[in-house]
Design a protein around this motif. Structure first.
Motif, PDB file in Angstrom:
ATOM      1  N   ARG A 293       0.825  -1.204   0.000  1.00 45.67           N
ATOM      2  CA  ARG A 293       0.000   0.000   0.000  1.00 45.67           C
ATOM      3  C   ARG A 293       0.865   1.262   0.000  1.00 45.67           C
ATOM      4  O   ARG A 293       0.614   2.184  -0.772  1.00 45.67           O
ATOM      5  CB  ARG A 293      -0.912   0.027   1.230  1.00 45.67           C
ATOM      6  N   GLU A 294       1.847   1.311   0.880  1.00 45.82           N
ATOM      7  CA  GLU A 294       2.611   2.544   1.057  1.00 45.82           C
ATOM      8  C   GLU A 294       3.642   2.791  -0.035  1.00 45.82           C
ATOM      9  O   GLU A 294       3.777   3.906  -0.528  1.00 45.82           O
ATOM     10  CB  GLU A 294       3.316   2.519   2.421  1.00 45.82           C
ATOM     11  N   LYS A 295       4.362   1.776  -0.408  1.00 43.69           N
ATOM     12  CA  LYS A 295       5.477   1.985  -1.333  1.00 43.69           C
ATOM     13  C   LYS A 295       5.120   1.711  -2.789  1.00 43.69           C
ATOM     14  O   LYS A 295       5.712   2.291  -3.690  1.00 43.69           O
ATOM     15  CB  LYS A 295       6.667   1.117  -0.919  1.00 43.69           C
TER      16      LYS A 295
ATOM     17  N   ASP B  54       1.760   1.645  -3.948  1.00 45.17           N
ATOM     18  CA  ASP B  54       0.412   2.149  -4.245  1.00 45.17           C
ATOM     19  C   ASP B  54      -0.488   1.049  -4.795  1.00 45.17           C
ATOM     20  O   ASP B  54      -1.219   1.246  -5.774  1.00 45.17           O
ATOM     21  CB  ASP B  54       0.473   3.328  -5.218  1.00 45.17           C
TER      22      ASP B  54
ATOM     23  N   TYR C 104      -3.658  -1.625  -4.140  1.00 44.25           N
ATOM     24  CA  TYR C 104      -4.855  -1.756  -3.315  1.00 44.25           C
ATOM     25  C   TYR C 104      -5.658  -2.944  -3.805  1.00 44.25           C
ATOM     26  O   TYR C 104      -5.417  -3.475  -4.882  1.00 44.25           O
ATOM     27  CB  TYR C 104      -5.685  -0.473  -3.385  1.00 44.25           C
TER      28      TYR C 104
ATOM     29  N   ILE D 232     -10.332   4.458  -2.905  1.00 47.44           N
ATOM     30  CA  ILE D 232      -9.342   5.282  -2.243  1.00 47.44           C
ATOM     31  C   ILE D 232      -9.747   6.740  -2.387  1.00 47.44           C
ATOM     32  O   ILE D 232     -10.037   7.212  -3.481  1.00 47.44           O
ATOM     33  CB  ILE D 232      -7.934   5.077  -2.855  1.00 47.44           C
TER      34      ILE D 232
END
Length: 74
Positions: free
Chosen positions: A56-58, A60, A62, A68
């Motif tokens: 999710r963070e690095k 992107d 989902y 989102i």
């Protein structure tokens, strides 16, 4: 006289060996602690929660049906 000289030299050598032994023992303990920390990190990295958070963070990434919302306000 020779016996005293030999005894003093051997005592110096033994003191050096004891000092080295203590230093090496300390280094071994430090490395064992570091090894335990790495083992904990390895467990964390292979957990599904960590993998999902990293995706999710690095990356992107989902889930397909996940919506989102991005807050564009100041």
């Amino acid at each position: 006289m020779y016996a005293i000289f030999t005894f003093v030299n051997q005592q110096k050598t033994l003191n050096e060996y004891n000092k080295n032994s203590k230093e090496l023992t300390q280094k071994i303990e430090e490395q064992e602690e570091y090894k335990e920390e790495l083992a904990k990190k390895k467990e964390a990295v292979t957990s599904l929660d960590f993998i999902e958070q990293t995706a999710r963070e690095k990356l992107d990434m989902y889930y397909p049906n996940e919506k989102i919302f991005v807050d564009m306000g100041m």
